[in-house]
Motif scaffolding. Structure first.
Motif, PDB file in Angstrom:
ATOM      1  N   UNK A 276       1.036  -1.325  -0.088  1.00  0.00           N
ATOM      2  CA  UNK A 276      -0.005   0.021  -0.221  1.00  0.00           C
ATOM      3  C   UNK A 276       0.765   1.269  -0.371  1.00  0.00           C
ATOM      4  N   UNK A 277       1.462   1.277   0.924  1.00  0.00           N
ATOM      5  CA  UNK A 277       3.070   2.252   0.894  1.00  0.00           C
ATOM      6  C   UNK A 277       3.499   2.369  -0.700  1.00  0.00           C
ATOM      7  N   UNK A 278       4.015   1.095  -0.804  1.00  0.00           N
ATOM      8  CA  UNK A 278       4.343   1.092  -2.504  1.00  0.00           C
ATOM      9  C   UNK A 278       3.647   2.209  -3.341  1.00  0.00           C
ATOM     10  N   UNK A 279       1.763   2.102  -3.716  1.00  0.00           N
ATOM     11  CA  UNK A 279       1.617   2.535  -4.880  1.00  0.00           C
ATOM     12  C   UNK A 279       0.737   3.827  -3.942  1.00  0.00           C
ATOM     13  N   UNK A 280       0.791   3.792  -2.638  1.00  0.00           N
ATOM     14  CA  UNK A 280       0.371   5.525  -2.133  1.00  0.00           C
ATOM     15  C   UNK A 280      -0.761   5.516  -1.967  1.00  0.00           C
ATOM     16  N   UNK A 281      -1.170   4.069  -1.315  1.00  0.00           N
ATOM     17  CA  UNK A 281      -2.713   3.769  -0.831  1.00  0.00           C
ATOM     18  C   UNK A 281      -2.278   3.667   0.585  1.00  0.00           C
ATOM     19  N   UNK A 299      -0.436  -2.574 -10.086  1.00  0.00           N
ATOM     20  CA  UNK A 299      -0.565  -3.514  -9.253  1.00  0.00           C
ATOM     21  C   UNK A 299       1.047  -4.852  -9.162  1.00  0.00           C
ATOM     22  N   UNK A 300       0.806  -5.341 -10.219  1.00  0.00           N
ATOM     23  CA  UNK A 300       1.141  -6.816 -10.206  1.00  0.00           C
ATOM     24  C   UNK A 300       2.925  -5.729 -10.123  1.00  0.00           C
ATOM     25  N   UNK A 301       3.714  -4.791 -11.129  1.00  0.00           N
ATOM     26  CA  UNK A 301       4.602  -4.313 -10.328  1.00  0.00           C
ATOM     27  C   UNK A 301       5.262  -3.974  -9.067  1.00  0.00           C
TER      28      UNK A 301
END
Length: 716
Positions: A276-281, A299-301
């Motif tokens: 979630x952190x990696x995607x800003x969520x 999301x897969x990346x």
């Protein structure tokens, strides 16, 4: 891109793929769909959902009807991402099921070039059906539903051709796709994401089979669920869900059971935060909505990036990178606890199922790809084997933490494990390392679940096997280290269940006649069991059922034999629990160990004896008490541990040195006296201090280095 219904790759290759992704090892064992089949006319079946068109193939002069990529669920996209699957509502007209659809989203690999369809999609919840010889509703054939493995991260149904299994036993074979990785297992309960979507997919596929397989000539009241590795864990987990009653009636769990550490993902919540952190969520108002709005490829990346990033300052760990969790729905309790209560619905459902489980004889092969990174960090050449101190101080403790789920005193238990598996010779030590990995994470859980199923069970059958043949293609183990003994690697039996015959027809590898005979036998054992709950028939060597005292199992080699007490020379285990009671015996030329574990809290009795040393250890706790005595020609040690906080008294005596130490803590208090001909020291500590001694040799240096170890996580 359009795909020809008859299109297949031009040569046959069955293989074990071990993918090491940085500090992760994901093993996918699969079989390609290459075949000598000839394509014929299409065929149509009418179902309650609509008409389906498949193809007819001739394989080894026999007919197989194939229906490829039938959708059993609505696309799990948009608002349905990270939700339980929704049953497909049907279609108008004729559904074309003559080609394979895309795989579920996953990291690309070298497998892609072998796939009839290399594409991937979130819209992937489909199943394939293989029907032998005749297609008629009146045949009422038994059904076998296969769940593939791949660490819950990779895999696809199209890699497995069910034609040979269907022909061998005159059964219908169904192979299913299910969501993988973050799409199948992301969990954040506070945001309404409960995980296990991949397992819900499997369950919905079983419901689809139950409702529709009669249209293909199948018997919905004679369904066997089977799977390997992650698929083995999956089918074993499905077997303790009471609401599955009636969806299947027999189970074959290959290299994976609910008692195993890899049945449940331990780091799920930490992972959800990291991705979630990696995607800003992570800091948004709605984590779930943010994650659903992320494009699938991104999301897969992020999944790949997070699972490949090591955590600094941690020790070696064995855990899934992705997988099932205790969700309060499918699994209200940890799986092993769900079948502990003999009056529970989980226990009663599991006992109602005929059950086969087993392993290959070298499950530790999946640990091979992690050894080079350990060797690099610990400064040894893994081609020479493994140093005993690396096993005892790094690999062994990680295995103990995995086996006991971090609920054992690691220092005391490390002594037990190290004494059992330690070898001075590096070649012997690496073999013992693979044995320890296999014992802790595969063989011991297998024995445990067999005891759970067979004890007091007169309503269903229980069978165990061990598969002992190596992978038939030597090119696949060409890069293995010189100490590799060409055992049966994780997943080797899949070559025999899914088309080893094609090696003879289309590949340069020569398959010995005895291996072709073994394939015939295993195909018949599996399909006999699917039809009757008994793998035996007059044309096969007898396979006796399992029971807790004799512990008989089928040893599958060029000669099939009946043996008992799996690896009894290494470990014999008995488990009983109102909490837990374990009795274990280890014996080799070098050492004999007897250990007993019993817990209302915990009590452990252990005895070690060899030509060089005799050790007796007793552990008992209402808080914590340990008494240990060590005696040999060179040294005598008596240690007593007792804690209402922490108190240790130790006495060491030999010809060279006498040491008396007392440790007491309501904070920390140490008094130590050392005396020898050369030195006398009296020392006291009244505060918490950390003293690091300068290493005097390479072994000590390696031990200190291991205190700084980065985390290493593996998948099976």
């Amino acid at each position: 891109m359009l795909f020809d219904p008859c299109r297949r790759p031009q040569s046959v290759e069955n293989y074990l793929l071990q993918i090491m992704r940085a500090v992760q090892l994901t093993v996918l064992v699969a079989t390609t769909l290459l075949t000598t089949a000839k394509c014929h006319e299409s065929i149509r079946v009418h179902t309650g959902l609509g008409d389906i068109q498949g193809i007819v193939q001739t394989i080894r002069n026999e007919t197989v009807y194939q229906f490829r990529s039938i959708p059993y669920a609505e696309p799990p996209t948009g608002s349905l991402r990270f939700q339980k699957p929704v049953l497909h509502g049907g279609w108008s007209g004729v559904l074309d099921c003559t080609t394979f659809g895309p795989s579920c989203l996953q990291q690309h690999s070298i497998l892609d070039k072998y796939l009839p369809n290399p594409n991937q999609s979130e819209d992937c919840l489909t199943l394939d059906i293989y029907i032998p010889r005749t297609l008629s509703r009146s045949t009422n054939r038994s059904v076998m539903v296969f769940v593939f493995g791949g660490g819950f991260l990779v895999g696809q149904s199209m890699l497995y051709d069910g034609s040979y299994l269907a022909l061998a036993g005159d059964v219908i074979v169904v192979i299913i796709n299910y969501r993988l990785g973050v799409f199948g297992f992301l969990v954040n309960p506070a945001q309404g994401l409960n995980g296990n979507y991949g397992l819900w997919d499997q369950r919905l596929a079983l419901q689809w089979v139950h409702a529709n397989i009669a249209d293909f000539g199948g018997n919905p009241n004679s369904v066997t669920l089977f799977g390997q590795s992650a698929g083995g864990f999956s089918v074993s987990l499905q077997s303790i869900i009471p609401n599955n009653k009636g969806l299947f009636h027999r189970v074959i769990a290959q290299s994976g059971v609910v008692e195993g550490h890899f049945a449940i993902w331990q780091n799920a919540y930490t992972y959800a935060k990291d991705v979630g952190t990696a995607l800003g969520c992570s800091n948004t108002t709605s984590y779930a909505k943010c994650m659903r709005d992320i494009p699938a490829e991104r999301l897969l990346q992020a999944q790949t990036s997070v699972t490949q990033t090591p955590s600094v300052g941690k020790t070696l760990e064995f855990d899934l990178s992705m997988g099932p969790v205790v969700d309060g729905d499918l699994f209200p309790l940890p799986p092993s606890e769900m079948i502990k209560n003999q009056t529970s619905g989980s226990y009663l459902f599991f006992h109602s199922l005929d059950f086969i489980t087993g392993n290959v004889d070298t499950e530790g092969s999946i640990f091979l790809s992690l050894l080079p990174s350990i060797a690099k960090e610990d400064n040894f050449n893994f081609s020479d084997g493994v140093p005993s101190d690396v096993f005892c101080h790094e690999i062994g403790p990680a295995l103990l933490n995995a086996f006991f789920e971090n609920e054992v005193n690691s220092t005391s238990a490390e002594t037990l494990l190290c004494s059992a598996y330690r070898r001075a010779d590096m070649f012997k030590q690496v073999q013992q390392t693979l044995n320890a990995y296999s014992d802790a994470l595969y063989y011991t859980p297998t024995i445990k679940i067999l005891g759970d199923h067979s004890e007091g069970n007169s309503s269903s059958s229980t069978y165990q096997y061990v598969f002992r043949r190596p992978i038939p293609d030597p090119s696949l183990t060409k890069g293995y280290p010189p100490w590799w003994q060409n055992g049966s690697a994780h997943g080797a039996e899949l070559y025999y269940l899914f088309r080893i015959y094609d090696y003879q027809d289309n590949h340069i590898v020569t398959v010995p006649e005895q291996d072709a005979g073994l394939q015939t036998a295993i195909l018949k054992y599996w399909t006999n069991f699917a039809k009757t709950g008994n793998p035996n028939s007059d044309d096969l060597p007898e396979w006796e059922s399992y029971e807790a005292v004799s512990q008989k199992y089928c040893s599958m080699d060029t000669t099939i034999t009946q043996e008992q007490h799996l690896y009894g020379s290494r470990i014999t285990a008995n488990y009983k629990s109102d909490d837990i009671e374990i009795t274990a015996n280890y014996k080799s030329d070098d050492i004999e160990i007897t250990a007993n574990y019993k817990s209302d809290d915990i009590e452990i009795n252990a005895n070690y004896k060899s030509d060089d040393i005799e050790i007796t250890v007793n552990y008992k706790s209402d808080a914590f008490k340990i008494t240990a005595n060590y005696k040999s020609d060179d040294i005598e040690i008596t240690v007593n541990y007792k804690s209402d906080a922490f108190k240790i008294t130790a006495n060491y005596k030999s010809d060279d040195i006498e040491i008396t130490a007392n440790y007491k803590s309501d904070a920390f208090d140490i008094n130590a006296n050392y005396k020898s001909d050369d030195i006398e020291v009296n020392d006291s500590l009244t505060s918490v201090n950390i003293n690091v001694n300068k290493p005097t040799n390479s072994t000590q240096k390696r031990e200190q280095d291991m205190n700084k170890r980065k985390i290493k996580t593996i998948d099976y």
